[in-house]
Design a protein around this motif. Structure first.
Motif, mmCIF file in Angstrom:
data_model
loop_
_atom_site.group_PDB
_atom_site.id
_atom_site.type_symbol
_atom_site.label_atom_id
_atom_site.label_comp_id
_atom_site.label_asym_id
_atom_site.label_seq_id
_atom_site.Cartn_x
_atom_site.Cartn_y
_atom_site.Cartn_z
ATOM 1 N N GLU A 1 -3.081 11.605 27.060
ATOM 2 C CA GLU A 1 -1.722 11.228 26.703
ATOM 3 C C GLU A 1 -0.750 12.391 26.496
ATOM 4 O OE1 GLU A 1 -4.416 10.756 24.791
ATOM 5 O OE2 GLU A 1 -4.023 11.751 22.887
ATOM 6 N N TRP B 1 -1.481 18.438 24.332
ATOM 7 C CA TRP B 1 -2.514 18.755 23.319
ATOM 8 C C TRP B 1 -3.866 18.262 23.811
ATOM 9 C CZ3 TRP B 1 -6.382 16.615 20.569
ATOM 10 C CH2 TRP B 1 -6.800 17.249 19.392
ATOM 11 N N ARG B 2 -3.869 17.015 24.291
ATOM 12 C CA ARG B 2 -5.123 16.373 24.706
ATOM 13 C C ARG B 2 -5.753 17.124 25.875
ATOM 14 N NH1 ARG B 2 -7.990 13.838 21.475
ATOM 15 N NH2 ARG B 2 -6.084 12.922 20.668
ATOM 16 N N ASP C 1 -11.401 15.385 16.056
ATOM 17 C CA ASP C 1 -9.942 15.293 16.139
ATOM 18 C C ASP C 1 -9.380 14.225 15.199
ATOM 19 O OD1 ASP C 1 -7.285 14.716 16.974
ATOM 20 O OD2 ASP C 1 -7.992 13.663 18.753
ATOM 21 N N ARG C 2 -9.626 12.949 15.457
ATOM 22 C CA ARG C 2 -9.113 11.886 14.588
ATOM 23 C C ARG C 2 -10.277 11.285 13.793
ATOM 24 N NH1 ARG C 2 -5.315 8.748 19.068
ATOM 25 N NH2 ARG C 2 -4.079 10.576 19.627
ATOM 26 N N PHE D 1 -4.385 16.003 9.182
ATOM 27 C CA PHE D 1 -3.097 15.444 9.612
ATOM 28 C C PHE D 1 -2.144 15.206 8.446
ATOM 29 C CE2 PHE D 1 -5.864 13.322 13.018
ATOM 30 C CZ PHE D 1 -5.738 14.418 13.851
ATOM 31 N N ALA E 1 -4.047 10.179 13.403
ATOM 32 C CA ALA E 1 -2.991 11.184 13.501
ATOM 33 C C ALA E 1 -1.634 10.575 13.140
ATOM 34 C CB ALA E 1 -2.963 11.767 14.906
ATOM 35 N N ARG F 1 0.157 11.387 9.467
ATOM 36 C CA ARG F 1 1.413 12.146 9.604
ATOM 37 C C ARG F 1 2.575 11.322 9.068
ATOM 38 N NH1 ARG F 1 -0.014 14.671 15.598
ATOM 39 N NH2 ARG F 1 -1.536 16.161 14.793
ATOM 40 N N PHE G 1 2.680 9.016 21.420
ATOM 41 C CA PHE G 1 2.307 10.415 21.690
ATOM 42 C C PHE G 1 2.670 10.839 23.123
ATOM 43 C CE2 PHE G 1 -1.141 10.209 18.203
ATOM 44 C CZ PHE G 1 -0.422 11.005 17.331
ATOM 45 N N HIS H 1 5.813 12.810 15.757
ATOM 46 C CA HIS H 1 4.413 13.058 15.400
ATOM 47 C C HIS H 1 3.711 13.966 16.396
ATOM 48 C CE1 HIS H 1 3.856 9.199 12.686
ATOM 49 N NE2 HIS H 1 4.856 9.972 12.294
ATOM 50 N N CYS I 1 -1.331 22.127 15.444
ATOM 51 C CA CYS I 1 -2.533 21.298 15.345
ATOM 52 C C CYS I 1 -3.426 21.852 16.445
ATOM 53 C CB CYS I 1 -2.189 19.830 15.596
ATOM 54 S SG CYS I 1 -3.631 18.751 15.507
HETATM 55 O O1 GYE Z 1 -1.173 15.559 17.987
HETATM 56 C C1 GYE Z 1 -1.278 14.430 20.065
HETATM 57 C C2 GYE Z 1 -2.433 13.841 20.753
HETATM 58 O O2 GYE Z 1 -4.997 13.354 17.630
HETATM 59 C C3 GYE Z 1 -4.189 15.439 16.929
HETATM 60 O O3 GYE Z 1 -3.202 13.287 19.714
HETATM 61 C C4 GYE Z 1 -4.271 14.462 18.016
HETATM 62 C C5 GYE Z 1 -2.946 14.015 18.553
HETATM 63 C C6 GYE Z 1 -2.005 15.112 18.978
HETATM 64 O O4 GYE Z 1 -2.175 13.039 21.764
HETATM 65 O O5 GYE Z 1 -0.517 15.254 20.869
#
Ligand code: GYE
Length: 328
Positions: free
Chosen positions: A51, A54-55, A128-129, A147, A179, A183, A207, A233, A282
């Motif tokens: 998405e 970052w991913r 991550d999450r 987060f 996340a 946040r 996102f 976010h 992050c």
């Molecule tokens: O901030 C976002 C990604 O879970 C930290 O997921 C992640 C988030 C991140 O798609 O850009």
């Protein structure tokens, strides 16, 4: 896959044989890394999808580090659907992998499949999450960012730097994700101490950059000049919002202040250029930490149950200097 796996009970092992699980073959990278086939680890990784920038950086970090260590990584792209991730985890269990990594799209709904992994004696590292579970023993460890702390940092930065601006619109991440949940909550909690700052609208952009842009376009139509601050976010949505703001004839960073999270290189550049005001880091580059954790678990060594990465904040004071060393 490892020949002697302390986690694999003889019952599970014979079940694996009966079901005809395929053994891992020695790969070229395995030989290059100097590993014997006996010690090659097989890890199943249920990623959320693709998405955001970052991913992509996170996926690459896990892939590259696996390659470096001669680990066979079975990668499953969840395409932003929890049911795809659950299916992938079930398939990893059926294949008898040594460990499973899950980046859970949403927080809830994981207990049944985590229980299946536990029953098969396959350790799960949540990455991550976080997951919301009634039984913390269902996963071996969590590795990721805090987060809540990121949301608090963004709000505190605003409290100090917003000047006489008061009206905020919030672009939320994927509904139900840790996340987005954290946040959002941290930001709201921190704003409660600064009653001059208020959220006048809050909607999800999932996102994603394109959705950040369309949500911002709609918000600009609805609220017009009342919008003084955007809290996104993640950076992708913030960068989409910046496009919408520019197309509406306004100057991002000046007419509308932009505060965001992730600190991808493009966003740190936007801060240096004055189009964005602040981005809270992050760090997605924790492939090495994930495999260190897995290797320790499989060796029967104690690991931290929850391990958080340390994140920084970038604004006009430090963005330009940080740019050359940004890795993602
Ligand atoms: O901030 C976002 C990604 O879970 C930290 O997921 C992640 C988030 C991140 O798609 O850009």
């Amino acid at each position: 896959m490892m020949k002697r796996r302390p986690f694999l009970t003889s019952l599970a092992a014979s079940a694996a044989l009966l079901l005809g699980f395929t053994a891992c073959s020695k790969s070229g990278s395995d030989a290059a890394a100097g590993n014997s086939g006996d010690s090659q680890l097989t890890v199943g990784f249920a990623q959320t999808g693709a998405e955001s920038a970052w991913r992509t950086a996170n996926t690459n970090s896990l892939r590259n580090e696996a390659e470096k260590r001669g680990i066979e990584l079975k990668f499953a792209d969840g395409q932003s659907k929890q049911e795809n991730q659950i299916r992938a985890v079930r398939s990893f269990i059926a294949q008898g992998v040594d460990a499973i990594v899950i980046a859970p799209i949403v927080e809830t709904g994981w207990d049944p499949v985590l229980r299946e992994a536990k029953r098969a004696n396959i350790p799960v590292v949540v990455m991550d999450r976080t997951v919301a579970t009634s039984d913390e023993s269902l996963y071996a460890a969590f590795v990721g960012s805090d987060f809540y702390e990121e949301g608090r940092m963004a709000a505190d930065w605003l409290a100090e730097n917003a000047g006489d601006r008061t009206n905020i619109v919030e672009l939320q991440g994927e509904p139900g994700s840790a996340a987005a949940n954290e946040r959002r909550k941290a930001f709201a909690d921190a704003l409660a101490k600064h009653p001059n700052l208020k959220i006048i609208d809050s909607q999800t952009g999932n996102f994603r950059r394109a959705e950040g842009k369309t949500v911002m376009e709609a918000m600009l139509k609805t609220h017009g000049d009342a919008i003084q601050i955007v809290y996104a976010h993640n950076d992708d949505m913030a960068l989409g919002a910046i496009q919408a703001i520019e197309e509406a004839g306004k100057t991002p960073g000046e007419d509308i202040m932009i505060v965001s999270i992730d600190a991808i290189k493009e966003a740190v550049q936007a801060v240096a250029d004055g189009k964005m005001n602040c981005t809270v880091e992050c760090n997605p580059l924790f492939g090495p930490k994930i495999y260190d954790t897995i290797e320790a678990i499989l060796a029967g060594k104690p690991v931290e149950k929850k391990s958080y990465n340390k994140d920084e904040l970038f604004d006009q004071t430090n963005a330009a200097a940080a740019l050359p060393s940004r890795q993602y």
